[in-house]
Design an enzyme around this catalytic site. Structure first.
Site, PDB file in Angstrom:
ATOM      1  CG  ASP A 157       6.316   3.569  21.070  1.00  0.00           C
ATOM      2  OD1 ASP A 157       5.503   2.628  21.103  1.00  0.00           O
ATOM      3  OD2 ASP A 157       6.177   4.558  20.343  1.00  0.00           O
ATOM      4  CE1 TYR A 217       8.157   3.149  13.023  1.00  0.00           C
ATOM      5  CE2 TYR A 217      10.038   2.034  12.039  1.00  0.00           C
ATOM      6  CZ  TYR A 217       9.058   3.009  11.978  1.00  0.00           C
ATOM      7  OH  TYR A 217       8.985   3.837  10.882  1.00  0.00           O
ATOM      8  CG  HIS A 271       3.790   3.309  10.945  1.00  0.00           C
ATOM      9  ND1 HIS A 271       3.224   4.515  10.624  1.00  0.00           N
ATOM     10  CD2 HIS A 271       4.845   3.596  11.756  1.00  0.00           C
ATOM     11  CE1 HIS A 271       3.883   5.500  11.216  1.00  0.00           C
ATOM     12  NE2 HIS A 271       4.886   4.966  11.906  1.00  0.00           N
ATOM     13  NE  ARG A 309      14.950   4.477   5.385  1.00  0.00           N
ATOM     14  CZ  ARG A 309      14.214   4.659   6.479  1.00  0.00           C
ATOM     15  NH1 ARG A 309      14.361   5.775   7.179  1.00  0.00           N
ATOM     16  NH2 ARG A 309      13.345   3.758   6.878  1.00  0.00           N
ATOM     17  CD  GLU A 311       3.868   7.233  15.908  1.00  0.00           C
ATOM     18  OE1 GLU A 311       4.640   7.493  14.966  1.00  0.00           O
ATOM     19  OE2 GLU A 311       4.220   6.626  16.933  1.00  0.00           O
ATOM     20  CD  GLU A 333       2.550   3.340  19.350  1.00  0.00           C
ATOM     21  OE1 GLU A 333       2.982   2.498  20.173  1.00  0.00           O
ATOM     22  OE2 GLU A 333       3.210   4.336  18.985  1.00  0.00           O
ATOM     23  CG  ASP A 349       4.108   7.620  20.779  1.00  0.00           C
ATOM     24  OD1 ASP A 349       4.269   8.437  21.694  1.00  0.00           O
ATOM     25  OD2 ASP A 349       5.054   7.173  20.093  1.00  0.00           O
ATOM     26  NE  ARG A 403       4.051  11.501  12.487  1.00  0.00           N
ATOM     27  CZ  ARG A 403       4.242  10.274  12.949  1.00  0.00           C
ATOM     28  NH1 ARG A 403       5.452   9.884  13.293  1.00  0.00           N
ATOM     29  NH2 ARG A 403       3.227   9.442  13.075  1.00  0.00           N
ATOM     30  CD  GLN A 421       9.486  11.039  14.548  1.00  0.00           C
ATOM     31  OE1 GLN A 421       8.311  11.369  14.657  1.00  0.00           O
ATOM     32  NE2 GLN A 421       9.848   9.781  14.414  1.00  0.00           N
ATOM     33  CE1 TYR A 443      15.388   9.230  11.176  1.00  0.00           C
ATOM     34  CE2 TYR A 443      14.886  11.511  10.604  1.00  0.00           C
ATOM     35  CZ  TYR A 443      15.209  10.211  10.225  1.00  0.00           C
ATOM     36  OH  TYR A 443      15.355   9.895   8.897  1.00  0.00           O
ATOM     37  CE  LYS A 482       7.511   9.132  17.781  1.00  0.00           C
ATOM     38  NZ  LYS A 482       6.326   8.530  17.160  1.00  0.00           N
ATOM     39  CB  THR A 513       2.442   8.482  25.396  1.00  0.00           C
ATOM     40  OG1 THR A 513       3.635   8.849  24.687  1.00  0.00           O
ATOM     41  CG2 THR A 513       1.936   7.145  24.878  1.00  0.00           C
ATOM     42  CB  THR A 572       2.163   3.574  13.932  1.00  0.00           C
ATOM     43  OG1 THR A 572       2.760   4.639  14.671  1.00  0.00           O
ATOM     44  CG2 THR A 572       0.906   4.073  13.262  1.00  0.00           C
ATOM     45  CD  GLU A 602       1.329   4.956   8.158  1.00  0.00           C
ATOM     46  OE1 GLU A 602       1.323   3.874   7.543  1.00  0.00           O
ATOM     47  OE2 GLU A 602       0.997   5.077   9.357  1.00  0.00           O
TER      48      GLU A 602
END
Length: 428
Positions: free
Chosen positions: A132, A134, A139, A148, A208, A210, A242, A246, A249, A253, A262, A266, A359, A373
């Protein structure tokens, strides 16, 4: 135009001819088929009755149409896929040169031309590996801002290489398969000290939006795929959801990326749209202002796909709301770039390998490819029809993704990819 009655709104026009694996109540054997209009052409029955008799080159490899997956067909390569697709288009054409094969062959139509509503779809290919990516920059930026801040939203490597992780092939499922809410470790209060998680059912289950792409050729271990040859490794495309936990994760992660958040499932659409069917839908993706290393430099900027995408959320009460509209061109990296980067180390791809785009989020409100989001991490609820609202997915919710390219009368679509959330199992 086709002699078969096909609605101009059908995503399975004669311009498409997508491939899948079906079974029926009268024959549980899994076998290849194509979707056209409201019908599925059983390719095993079609080939067995001489349907490819007017194409000797296809007839030589007709055994691929008796297999229980599309892997053998995929491995035959792009020229063969093209030959089969064009032949089937000619068979269904209003002015077909071979009307005796199907148009006027009532016995074969009865045996091989089935109503899609009467067939069961299965995973189209046996998936050896699933990676997968990114590649959805919007996204990546939006999620980066949440965790962040704007100054560090994108990591320094993001615009230099297609970021990806290896997913779990065993939990890739076909559209319609229910998805069980997962259990996992969750840090309920990220600000607390010491940081001690609890085992809990996921409270922040998400989608997600995709695209997925299947590989059709193998490169030898140790041999990277040159960017100019990468397109020949593309078998075709599917829609993908996917599913993502959250809260699980967020705790797991660091430092190696998502894992159990994840692998709960899927979901992909049942019909694979061949690469050739989307040749007319090539377009530019999100511009990359970096000077890329030579192995990622393409001769064309139009190597993404102009595919309209929509996401519906239907609650257990039956209220349906379209919560997102996006486009598959909202990617920073093209599929050939993903292939070339995947193999720059010499990694060997194989027929049936599945690659996800990451995504796909646009640059306007309402085009987000995840609820994370849209709700700013669960701070603002999405307003749904019937007065309901969501910050994340609830049990009984059904997510349905649609996608299509082209114009009315010649639409190239994927059908739907859908799944319904089931409650977590009572472990204790």
């Amino acid at each position: 135009m086709s002699w078969l009655s096909i609605s101009p709104d059908s995503h399975f026009s004669i311009a498409n001819i997508p491939f899948g694996i079906i079974s029926t109540s009268s024959d549980a054997t899994k076998r290849p088929a194509i979707a056209i209009g409201d019908y599925a052409l059983d390719l095993k029955a079609f080939a067995g009755a001489g349907g490819f008799s007017a194409a000797p080159e296809i007839q030589k490899h007709a055994s691929a149409f008796s297999a229980e997956s599309l892997n053998a067909f995929a491995a035959a390569g792009r020229p063969f896929h093209r030959l089969v697709r064009e032949y089937l288009q000619s068979i269904f054409s209003a002015d077909t040169k071979n009307p005796q094969i199907l148009k006027y062959n009532e016995q074969l139509k009865q045996a091989a031309l089935l109503k899609r509503a009467d067939v069961q779809s299965h995973l189209p290919l046996t998936i050896g590996d699933y990676t997968d990516f990114y590649a959805g920059k919007n996204h990546a930026y939006n999620v980066g801002v949440l965790f962040r801040g704007p100054a560090n939203a994108l990591q320094p490597n993001y615009t230099h290489l297609p970021v990806a992780y290896h997913g779990r092939a065993s939990s890739v499922v076909v559209s319609g398969t229910p998805i069980r809410r997962p259990w996992g470790q969750i840090l309920k209060d990220p600000k607390a000290e010491p940081k001690i998680p609890v085992l809990s059912p996921c409270e922040k289950l998400d989608l997600e939006l995709e695209m997925g792409m299947f590989i059709c050729r193998e490169n030898q271990l140790g041999n990277p795929i040159p960017i100019d040859e990468a397109e020949e490794y593309v078998f075709g495309y599917v829609l993908m959801n996917d599913w993502s936990a959250r809260d699980i994760q967020a705790w797991e992660y660091v430092p190696l990326g998502p894992f159990t958040a994840k692998n709960l499932g899927t979901t992909i659409s049942a019909w694979v749209v061949l690469a050739d069917a989307l040749n007319g839908s090539k377009t530019a993706g999100i511009p990359n202002d970096n000077t890329l290393l030579p192995y990622l430099q393409e001769k064309t900027k139009e190597n993404c796909l102009d595919i309209q995408l929509e996401v519906d959320l239907t609650t257990a009460n039956g209220n349906k709301t379209t919560i997102s509209k996006s486009n598959a061109k909202n990617l920073l990296w093209s599929w050939p770039q993903m292939i070339s980067h995947h193999t720059i180390t010499g990694c060997n791809l194989r027929p049936g390998d599945l690659l996800g785009s990451g995504t796909i989020t646009g640059d306007t409100p309402g085009s987000e490819g995840s609820i994370l989001e849209q709700t700013q991490g669960g701070k603002t609820a999405i307003q749904l029809q019937g007065g309901e609202e969501r910050k994340f997915l609830q049990d009984g919710d059904t997510l349905t993704i649609r996608g299509w390219a082209g114009q009315q009368g010649a639409l190239v679509g994927f059908g739907e990819v859908s799944g319904t959330i089931q409650p977590a199992l009572p472990l204790f």
